[in-house]
Design a protein around this motif. Structure first.
Motif, short mmCIF file in Angstrom:
data_model
loop_
_atom_site.label_atom_id
_atom_site.label_comp_id
_atom_site.label_asym_id
_atom_site.label_seq_id
_atom_site.Cartn_x
_atom_site.Cartn_y
_atom_site.Cartn_z
N ASP A 73 0.82 -1.22 0.00
CA ASP A 73 0.00 0.00 0.00
C ASP A 73 0.85 1.27 0.00
OD1 ASP A 73 -2.31 -1.45 -0.07
OD2 ASP A 73 -2.61 -1.44 2.10
N ILE A 74 1.98 1.22 0.70
CA ILE A 74 2.82 2.41 0.82
C ILE A 74 3.37 2.86 -0.55
CG2 ILE A 74 4.99 1.19 1.32
CD1 ILE A 74 5.64 3.48 3.30
N TYR A 76 1.86 3.48 -3.27
CA TYR A 76 1.03 4.54 -3.85
C TYR A 76 1.31 5.88 -3.18
CZ TYR A 76 -1.23 0.52 -5.91
OH TYR A 76 -1.47 -0.64 -6.61
N ASP A 77 1.50 5.87 -1.85
CA ASP A 77 1.82 7.11 -1.13
C ASP A 77 3.20 7.62 -1.53
OD1 ASP A 77 -0.58 7.04 0.21
OD2 ASP A 77 0.24 6.00 1.96
N GLU A 80 2.93 9.21 -4.90
CA GLU A 80 2.15 10.45 -4.86
C GLU A 80 2.90 11.59 -4.20
OE1 GLU A 80 -2.15 12.14 -3.28
OE2 GLU A 80 -1.81 9.99 -3.26
N TYR A 81 3.64 11.29 -3.13
CA TYR A 81 4.25 12.37 -2.35
C TYR A 81 5.74 12.59 -2.62
CZ TYR A 81 -0.20 12.22 0.03
OH TYR A 81 -1.55 12.25 0.29
#
Length: 188
Positions: A73-74, A76-77, A80-81
């Protein structure tokens, strides 16, 4: 025009050719990431040993699960960031040429934030190989003017976008990401 260049590059890539093209980092040599013959042409041009894998570019992070068995999941973060272009090396590569998968089963993936790359990958409907536009062991060119003539002459098509941009670019940050979300920087 960008649309015309995307169409020309698309035809070359679909026909198994290799292209020289601008990315959100440095200029890259690329091809269809599912075409092993094309991938081998890039290794030959770069005089690079096949044990050194190359990365693939996607146009959006929602395609990650098509090419990696388990996307933490991380991921995607992180995409994005990230303040700078970020390549994630993840295990469990799938649906790409075997020649792109590292010995440990991993693949490096970057979501490219460049209009040319985004449009080409979208139209190709497959990932695009990306590797620095240099002979293996030589410095990566920071803009089009620094690319060696043997590279320019060795590809099937040179994309006519951003060639006059003399901004000095650098390669992406590379991070290895495990399925459990643990990560380490390979290149900052």
């Amino acid at each position: 025009m960008l649309k015309d260049e995307v169409a020309k590059a698309l035809k070359v890539v679909q026909d198994g050719g290799i292209i020289l093209y601008p990315t959100d980092t440095i200029w890259g040599i690329g091809c269809d990431a599912t075409n092993t013959e094309a991938v081998k042409k890039i290794f030959a041009l770069k005089q690079r040993e096949e044990a050194k894998s190359m990365i693939i570019l996607l146009d959006t992070d929602n395609k990650l699960q098509s090419y990696v068995r388990e996307v933490p999941d991380i991921a995607y973060d992180l995409i994005e960031y990230a303040e700078n272009p970020l390549t994630l090396v993840m295990p469990g590569a799938k649906n790409i040429s075997e020649a792109l998968i590292a010995a440990d089963g991993s693949v490096g993936i970057r979501v490219a934030k460049h209009p040319f790359c985004e449009q080409l990958i979208q139209r190709l409907r497959k990932p695009l190989v990306s590797t620095s536009a240099n002979i293996s062991g030589q410095p990566s060119p920071q803009n089009f003017n620094e690319i060696a003539s043997e590279i320019i002459e060795g590809v099937d098509y040179v994309v006519d976008v951003d060639q006059h941009d003399t901004t000095l670019k650098k390669p992406s940050t590379i991070m290895r990401l495990a399925p459990d979300g643990r990560f380490e920087f390979l290149r900052r």
